[in-house]
Design an enzyme around this catalytic site. Structure first.
Site, PDB file in Angstrom:
ATOM      1  N   GLY A  11       0.852  -1.196   0.000  1.00  0.00           N
ATOM      2  CA  GLY A  11       0.000   0.000   0.000  1.00  0.00           C
ATOM      3  C   GLY A  11       0.880   1.236   0.000  1.00  0.00           C
ATOM      4  N   ARG A  12       0.316   2.345   0.479  1.00  0.00           N
ATOM      5  CA  ARG A  12       1.054   3.621   0.421  1.00  0.00           C
ATOM      6  C   ARG A  12       2.401   3.532   1.138  1.00  0.00           C
ATOM      7  NH1 ARG A  12      -3.874   5.371   2.238  1.00  0.00           N
ATOM      8  NH2 ARG A  12      -5.221   6.270   0.649  1.00  0.00           N
ATOM      9  N   ILE A  13       2.384   2.963   2.357  1.00  0.00           N
ATOM     10  CA  ILE A  13       3.633   2.960   3.140  1.00  0.00           C
ATOM     11  C   ILE A  13       4.639   1.987   2.522  1.00  0.00           C
ATOM     12  CG2 ILE A  13       4.661   2.555   5.416  1.00  0.00           C
ATOM     13  CD1 ILE A  13       1.931   3.454   6.626  1.00  0.00           C
ATOM     14  N   THR A  57       6.979  -2.220  11.097  1.00  0.00           N
ATOM     15  CA  THR A  57       6.397  -0.929  11.513  1.00  0.00           C
ATOM     16  C   THR A  57       4.884  -0.968  11.331  1.00  0.00           C
ATOM     17  OG1 THR A  57       6.805  -0.089   9.284  1.00  0.00           O
ATOM     18  CG2 THR A  57       8.416   0.526  10.971  1.00  0.00           C
ATOM     19  N   SER A  58       4.301  -2.168  11.143  1.00  0.00           N
ATOM     20  CA  SER A  58       2.859  -2.234  10.868  1.00  0.00           C
ATOM     21  C   SER A  58       2.084  -2.409  12.168  1.00  0.00           C
ATOM     22  CB  SER A  58       2.560  -3.332   9.852  1.00  0.00           C
ATOM     23  OG  SER A  58       2.932  -4.610  10.346  1.00  0.00           O
ATOM     24  N   ARG A  59       1.863  -3.640  12.579  1.00  0.00           N
ATOM     25  CA  ARG A  59       1.221  -3.928  13.849  1.00  0.00           C
ATOM     26  C   ARG A  59       1.891  -5.146  14.461  1.00  0.00           C
ATOM     27  NH1 ARG A  59      -0.409   0.496  14.093  1.00  0.00           N
ATOM     28  NH2 ARG A  59      -2.568   1.221  14.208  1.00  0.00           N
ATOM     29  N   GLU A  77       1.053  -4.134  23.235  1.00  0.00           N
ATOM     30  CA  GLU A  77       1.768  -2.914  23.647  1.00  0.00           C
ATOM     31  C   GLU A  77       1.133  -2.312  24.902  1.00  0.00           C
ATOM     32  OE1 GLU A  77       1.907  -0.054  20.448  1.00  0.00           O
ATOM     33  OE2 GLU A  77       2.796  -1.505  19.088  1.00  0.00           O
ATOM     34  N   HIS A 136       6.873   2.384  19.163  1.00  0.00           N
ATOM     35  CA  HIS A 136       5.771   2.770  18.255  1.00  0.00           C
ATOM     36  C   HIS A 136       5.883   4.247  17.844  1.00  0.00           C
ATOM     37  CE1 HIS A 136       1.410   1.530  17.050  1.00  0.00           C
ATOM     38  NE2 HIS A 136       1.918   2.402  16.176  1.00  0.00           N
TER      39      HIS A 136
HETATM   40  C1  DGY Z   1      -1.173   4.468  12.982  1.00  0.00           C
HETATM   41  O1  DGY Z   1      -1.456   5.559  12.515  1.00  0.00           O
HETATM   42  O2  DGY Z   1      -1.766   3.433  12.653  1.00  0.00           O
HETATM   43  C2  DGY Z   1      -0.100   4.431  14.003  1.00  0.00           C
HETATM   44  O3  DGY Z   1       0.425   3.158  14.139  1.00  0.00           O
HETATM   45  C3  DGY Z   1      -0.624   4.916  15.329  1.00  0.00           C
HETATM   46  O4  DGY Z   1      -1.871   4.381  15.527  1.00  0.00           O
END
Ligand code: DGY
Length: 324
Positions: free
Chosen positions: A158-160, A241-243, A272, A290
């Site tokens: 996706g975008r990221i 860096t996702s979840r 978390e 995070h």
């Molecule tokens: C997001 O924008 O999803 C960041 O991880 C903070 O919630």
């Protein structure tokens, strides 16, 4: 003059974003920035016109059940919305919005920060210097892995994911592979020199660095489990860096400890803010709290994006970032 709409922020926001909202709405701030209890969230949903939660608030069916909600919109501050049961909200006629786009660059920057820090042992080196343990330059000291020219595999495009591809390809001359069940916009992969892998497994086997950019859903929970981690070569690095839920953290810790994986860089964790001892005990993992979107500019922009969603909703228009 019409009564101003009641808007509740569940956490403290950057001052400029709070000030922008306060000009438009009857704003309840969380000055002490202490996370709200489920009871307090329920009270806000019952008394306000809009609730603006973050990833640290759990808005689930159990919370919404039996509530006489006044809230018409849950305008979340963040792009991920796995902390909100969007089906439960939809069933109750509550709109849900998020804040995409404004945090793409910063999150991609942080993925590269972790990638570079893990490959070049930056966390370990920092600890070494601060501990007064550095005995001086020597040819074999803290040798890491070269990044330039290597292969990066993106799980989620996706975008990221695409912003990471752009940095990796144009900044570091990396070969870029991706896997995503959804096709990217036409030309998007070519623009960042990315090539599709048919399966996650094929990508894991081919990449020197794997970076995760998929949302947290029941399907992606523990996507990176023991078996998939075993597909990665032992010289490879995992970046997340996702979840946190996307990775089986204990399986990852075991792979890192036993040298089946060279290193990892994590910004997010399952449960978390707890981080398992099995991870903090290791030198070959870089751990951040995070921080993906945590630049001043981006955190203000996220607040303004929430405001744009509220403004549209209360003007009777479709909020631009509606997810339910
Ligand atoms: C997001 O924008 O999803 C960041 O991880 C903070 O919630």
């Amino acid at each position: 003059m019409a009564e101003r709409r009641k808007v509740v922020l569940t956490r403290a926001w950057p001052a400029a974003a709070e000030a922008h909202l306060a000009e438009r709405y009857a704003l309840t701030r969380n000055v002490d920035d202490v996370p709200l209890t489920q009871e307090a969230l329920g009270a806000a949903l019952a008394a306000a016109d809009a609730l603006c939660p973050t990833v640290t608030d759990r808005i689930d069916a159990a919370l919404l059940d039996g509530l006489d909600t006044r809230v018409g919109i849950i305008a979340s501050y963040g792009v991920g919305f796995d902390h909100i049961d969007v089906d439960a909200a939809r069933q109750r006629g509550i709109a849900v919005t998020n804040t995409p786009e404004v945090l793409t660059d910063c999150t991609a920057d942080l993925a590269m920060t972790l990638l570079l820090a893990a490959a070049r042992r930056a966390g370990e080196g920092e600890r070494h210097v601060r501990a007064g343990a550095w005995a001086g330059w020597r040819p074999t000291h803290m040798m890491g892995a070269k990044v330039t020219g290597k292969t990066i595999g993106l799980v989620g495009f996706g975008r990221i994911g695409r912003a990471v591809a752009q940095r990796a390809h144009f900044g570091f001359g990396m070969e870029v592979l991706y896997h995503d069940p959804f096709a990217p916009p036409p030309g998007a992969a070519e623009a960042v020199g990315a090539r599709r892998c048919d399966s996650v497994e094929a990508l894991l086997e081919a990449a020197d660095f794997v970076s995760l950019h998929c949302p947290a859903t029941p399907e992606t929970r523990h996507l990176m489990n023991h078996e998939r981690l075993a597909r990665m070569p032992s010289h490879a690095f995992l970046i997340n860096t996702s979840r946190g839920d996307v990775v089986d953290q204990l399986a990852l810790a075991a792979a890192l400890k036993e040298g089946r994986l060279a290193g990892a860089g994590l910004d997010v964790y399952e449960g978390e803010p707890k981080v398992p001892d099995a991870l903090t005990a290791l030198e070959n993992v870089v751990l951040l709290p995070h921080l993906g979107s945590a630049s001043e500019e981006t955190r203000v922009a996220m607040g303004l994006r929430v405001a744009a969603n509220l403004d549209a909703f209360f003007a009777g228009e479709e909020p631009p970032d509606r997810v339910a």
